[in-house]
Design a protein around this motif. Structure first.
Motif, short mmCIF file in Angstrom:
data_model
loop_
_atom_site.label_atom_id
_atom_site.label_comp_id
_atom_site.label_asym_id
_atom_site.label_seq_id
_atom_site.Cartn_x
_atom_site.Cartn_y
_atom_site.Cartn_z
N GLN A 262 -11.55 -56.22 -69.91
CA GLN A 262 -11.14 -56.90 -71.14
C GLN A 262 -11.90 -58.22 -71.31
OE1 GLN A 262 -8.77 -55.96 -73.43
NE2 GLN A 262 -8.11 -54.08 -72.42
N GLU A 263 -12.11 -58.94 -70.23
CA GLU A 263 -12.83 -60.20 -70.30
C GLU A 263 -14.25 -60.01 -70.82
OE1 GLU A 263 -11.96 -63.88 -68.81
OE2 GLU A 263 -10.67 -62.85 -70.24
N ILE A 264 -14.88 -58.90 -70.46
CA ILE A 264 -16.24 -58.63 -70.93
C ILE A 264 -16.24 -58.12 -72.36
CG2 ILE A 264 -18.24 -57.12 -70.60
CD1 ILE A 264 -17.75 -57.35 -67.59
N GLU A 265 -15.36 -57.17 -72.65
CA GLU A 265 -15.36 -56.56 -73.98
C GLU A 265 -14.88 -57.50 -75.07
OE1 GLU A 265 -13.19 -52.92 -73.75
OE2 GLU A 265 -14.77 -51.86 -72.65
N GLU A 272 -22.61 -58.83 -79.94
CA GLU A 272 -22.07 -59.19 -81.24
C GLU A 272 -20.77 -58.47 -81.55
OE1 GLU A 272 -24.95 -58.72 -84.29
OE2 GLU A 272 -26.35 -60.21 -83.47
N THR A 273 -20.64 -57.23 -81.11
CA THR A 273 -19.44 -56.47 -81.40
C THR A 273 -18.83 -55.96 -80.11
OG1 THR A 273 -20.55 -54.32 -81.58
CG2 THR A 273 -20.48 -55.71 -83.57
N GLU A 274 -17.56 -55.60 -80.18
CA GLU A 274 -16.89 -55.06 -79.00
C GLU A 274 -17.52 -53.74 -78.58
OE1 GLU A 274 -12.34 -54.04 -77.49
OE2 GLU A 274 -12.68 -55.42 -79.16
N THR A 275 -18.00 -52.96 -79.54
CA THR A 275 -18.66 -51.69 -79.22
C THR A 275 -19.93 -51.93 -78.42
OG1 THR A 275 -17.79 -50.65 -81.22
CG2 THR A 275 -19.70 -49.61 -80.19
N ALA A 278 -18.98 -53.01 -74.90
CA ALA A 278 -18.48 -51.88 -74.10
C ALA A 278 -19.64 -51.01 -73.63
CB ALA A 278 -17.49 -51.06 -74.93
N ARG A 279 -20.62 -50.78 -74.50
CA ARG A 279 -21.77 -49.97 -74.10
C ARG A 279 -22.58 -50.70 -73.03
NH1 ARG A 279 -24.94 -45.77 -75.26
NH2 ARG A 279 -27.20 -45.99 -75.11
N TRP A 280 -22.77 -52.00 -73.19
CA TRP A 280 -23.50 -52.79 -72.19
C TRP A 280 -22.82 -52.66 -70.82
CZ3 TRP A 280 -22.14 -57.93 -70.14
CH2 TRP A 280 -23.18 -58.52 -69.41
N LEU A 281 -21.50 -52.78 -70.81
CA LEU A 281 -20.75 -52.68 -69.57
C LEU A 281 -20.96 -51.33 -68.90
CD1 LEU A 281 -18.54 -53.52 -67.52
CD2 LEU A 281 -16.84 -52.78 -69.20
N ARG A 282 -21.01 -50.27 -69.68
CA ARG A 282 -21.02 -48.91 -69.14
C ARG A 282 -22.40 -48.31 -68.94
NH1 ARG A 282 -16.59 -50.18 -71.66
NH2 ARG A 282 -14.59 -49.31 -70.97
#
Length: 772
Positions: A262-265, A272-275, A278-282
């Motif tokens: 959650q802290e990252i997203e 710029e966006t949560e999407t 989330a992709r960067w994280l995964r």
């Protein structure tokens, strides 16, 4: 024919040839403070490794099976390509491609950013083959053969969710790619053509046959001997499956993992966006280093599970957060629930009750008297001293308070749950006894708005994101008694600010992030600032240390200097305990997420019955057990001395209220063991004592409901008006004699013989610690 050949060649060379080969998607890993793995997060389970970190026999196996002349051709296997072209005309695009061409196809698939691009990369046409050929020729001019082979082995799909040779080796054989044997390498090399058909976990016979074909091909191309191949061929696969552990659910610290995600997203620093985030994280192969201390986490989890089991039928929950003062680093985050999406399953939730709603948490819980230290801080900040005194009867009416808009508030009727605490109180005695009527008057003296502002300076905020002055959630008279819904994270961090001498730090779970795709390292600096004077923080710490000396936290010491406060809301709906040493702060919440209709009354947890739960009944022992384990490796530190500017630290001499019973206490505490409840209360009150009857029956051979024991001992000499604690028998077995054992070494109260030593059977001021 010559003109046609020339035109085809010219057209081929004029096709686009630039192909970007970014690192393929790979898994991100979350680590604790010592480098232990907390969780892996990914869209594709892949770990990119260098060619030298792949066993040479693995390289030989894949070349022998997929492209035996790989190091000789210029990116195009001519014979294989013509065969592939003929197959393509009939709709079969598999086979015939060089390793370079296969690598190109995988790159095009992985780099597709839209369904249209993905479809184009996978389409069954001659055009796709021609494009791949052009890219392959160009790629051979830009990359070495070893670079292409390394890229291919990292991007290829080996089936069963394993992308790249490193992840495949770990998944199927529980070894790294550099440790692969001949048999293991041949097995993996056989998977890339048809990873679903040859999946060794699901189709071991087909995978075995395929492995043997690879071994024969390696013999034919001179990459192994016939003797070595024959020794393996025909034998069963020697699999050692390591299951995939994608996401937080398989983690041993799932709620902390979820908090990190959650802290990252939710942080726009990472996209710029949560999407995008989330992709960067995964996909970026992040190495996320966090603040979690495995030992402290274990101590916290063991404690909450012991006192509030995860699958308890009453559906109560305990949640705890530990934070390091002076840094804000979250050392532990535990709750008595299994992590899962189905709230209907007993003991399962995906809600992180330790934190705020915008970080995957709840909308918070009223915190009871754990808010009283914020009023103390506001008073000290305005120059009031420890000796600030009010006549604090069992009940009173407070008038004239105003909210932060200056609007007058209605009169407030406030009462203590136990009238024995009535009389004159100053900050010391009012804090020790958690006297509601004292704090109501102290808040009025300071000002409600000033009290709220002090809490905000300490980082206190509502868990639902609403502000205290929002018209819908307008803070009211009872702010000092904890009427606002907050999270354990918020309370723990506010108390950490006291422990640090007034330095507030934003709670921090991540210390740095290493992006293996970009090579960038992102340092997450501690966000700290002084928000209250050091003397004010030290003054509050001095007052909260007194609660262990005959106050609401008696019996809950941890063998080193500590400061703490209990909290219980009206009707025993929620119970809290928050405390700290100079180098570690923690807050514990216990309650029912379903709300006020399910109070902490008449509940049984782990075989222990509780008539009513207060802050010192369950949250206190959880905190005590946690802290005793969590501070083992921390240096023992003393708190600063009480600042002299706040005056005397003595308690006032208080006259008893006229309404209190009087009697002859010179003979000491009467021996009422074995008597009925009413008879014992009458006898003790007649002797001039105030009686506190424990709501928790204890094991005793005395008749059920009769007095099993009293504390202090029968015959003890006590001043008139002192509290005597009465324990009733459950009638189920042997129990202590009519006297109590000695007090615990840390000055705590006696515990009934059949209870764990960490569970205080009584607290003389526990019932004063209740919200209005």
């Amino acid at each position: 024919m010559g003109i046609t050949a020339r035109n085809v060649a010219t057209g081929f060379l004029n096709m686009p040839s630039e192909l970007e080969t970014p690192p393929p998607p790979q898994r991100s890993v979350i680590y604790d403070v010592d480098g232990g793995v907390i969780a892996e997060i990914y869209d594709q389970n892949r770990e990119v490794v260098a060619l030298e970190d792949m066993a040479p026999v693995m390289r030989d196996a894949i070349i022998a099976m997929e492209d035996s002349s790989f190091y000789e051709h210029g990116g195009i296997d001519i014979a294989g390509t013509f065969r592939a072209a003929l197959r393509t005309i009939s709709g079969d695009t598999e086979g015939g491609s060089s390793l370079t061409q296969q690598y190109v196809k995988n790159v095009l698939v992985e780099s597709a950013t839209s369904p249209a691009e993905l479809e184009e990369a996978r389409e069954t046409t001659i055009g796709r083959k021609v494009r791949e050929l052009r890219y392959a020729v160009a790629l051979e001019q830009e990359m070495s053969k070893d670079e292409i082979l390394e890229g291919y082995l990292n991007i290829a799909y080996f089936g069963d969710g394993a992308y790249g040779v490193e992840s495949a080796a770990q998944h199927f054989f529980s070894v790294s790619a550099t440790e692969l044997s001949l048999e293991q390498s041949a097995t993996l090399a056989g998977l890339v053509r048809y990873p679903y058909l040859y999946n060794p976990r699901l189709n071991p016979e087909a995978a075995q046959a395929r492995r043997d074909v690879v071994l024969s091909r390696m013999v034919d191309t001179g990459r192994t001997t016939a003797e070595e191949a024959e020794e393996i061929q025909g034998t069963e696969l020697a699999l050692d499956i390591t299951p995939h552990t994608n996401g937080c659910m398989p983690s041993e610290q799932p709620f902390f993992c979820d908090y990190v995600v959650q802290e990252i997203e939710k942080n726009d620093r990472f996209g710029e966006t949560e999407t995008e985030r989330a992709r960067w994280l995964r996909t970026a192969g992040l190495q996320i280093h966090t603040t979690l201390d495995a030992g402290m986490q274990e101590a916290a989890q063991d404690a909450v599970d012991e006192y509030v089991p995860r699958e308890n039928e009453s559906r109560k929950v305990a949640a705890e957060v530990l934070i390091e003062p002076g840094s804000g680093e979250v050392r532990a985050m535990a709750q008595s629930r299994n992590y899962g999406p189905d709230e209907s399953n007993l003991g399962e939730t995906s809600i992180n009750f330790t934190t705020d709603k915008d970080r995957g948490g709840s909308t918070g819980f009223q915190a009871g008297s754990t808010f009283k230290p914020f009023t103390l801080a506001a008073a000290l900040d305005e120059g009031l001293g420890f000796g600030t005194s009010f006549n604090s009867p069992g009940s009173t009416t407070v008038t004239g308070q105003r909210n932060c808009d200056g609007a007058p508030l209605a009169s407030w009727d406030v009462a203590n749950s136990n009238e024995s605490s009535g009389g004159d109180h100053n900050m010391v005695s009012g804090t020790k006894g958690s006297v509601n009527t004292y704090f109501a008057q102290l808040q009025k003296r300071v000002g409600l708005c000033d009290t709220i502002e002090m809490a905000e300076r300490l980082g206190v905020h509502r868990a639902d994101g609403e502000s205290f002055d929002n018209p819908r959630t307008q803070a009211n008279n009872s702010f000092t008694l904890g009427s606002e819904e907050v999270s354990p994270m918020t309370i723990s961090n506010a108390y950490a600010t006291f422990a640090s001498g007034g330095i507030y730090c934003e709670p921090q779970a991540i210390t740095r992030i290493e992006d293996r795709q970009s090579g960038e390292t992102i340092e997450m600096d501690n966000q700290c600032e002084r928000t209250i004077d050091e003397d004010v923080a030290d003054g509050v710490s001095h007052l909260l240390q007194q609660t262990f000396k005959g106050g609401t936290t008696s019996g809950l010491g941890i063998g080193r200097p500590a400061a703490a406060k209990t909290g219980t809301t009206d009707g025993n709906v929620f119970a809290w305990f928050a405390g700290y040493t100079p180098n570690l702060a923690g807050a514990v919440f216990v309650g029912d997420p379903r709300g006020s209709g399910y109070p902490l009354r008449n509940v049984t947890l782990d075989g222990r019955y509780y008539g009513a739960v207060f802050g010192a009944t369950i949250p206190g022992p959880i905190w005590q057990k946690t802290m005793r384990g969590a501070v083992e490796d921390l240096p023992e530190e003393d708190f600063p001395a009480a600042p002299s500017q706040f005056g005397s630290t003595s308690e006032p001499r208080r006259e008893r209220e006229p309404a209190q019973p009087t009697g002859n206490s010179e003979a000491g505490v009467p021996d009422v063991v074995g008597q009925s409840r009413d008879a014992a209360v009458d006898a003790l009150e007649a002797a001039g004592y105030v009686v506190n009857v424990s709501g928790d029956p204890m094991r005793s051979s005395e008749p059920e409901g009769s007095v099993a024991a009293v504390n202090p001992d029968p015959g003890s000499s006590l001043p008139e008006g002192a509290t005597v604690n009465v324990f009733l028998s459950d009638g189920e077995g042997s129990g202590p004699a009519s006297h109590s054992p000695d007090s615990s070494p840390d000055g705590g109260a006696w515990q009934p013989a059949d209870r764990p030593s960490a569970v205080p059977a009584w607290s003389p001021f526990a019932r004063d610690d209740e919200e209005d």
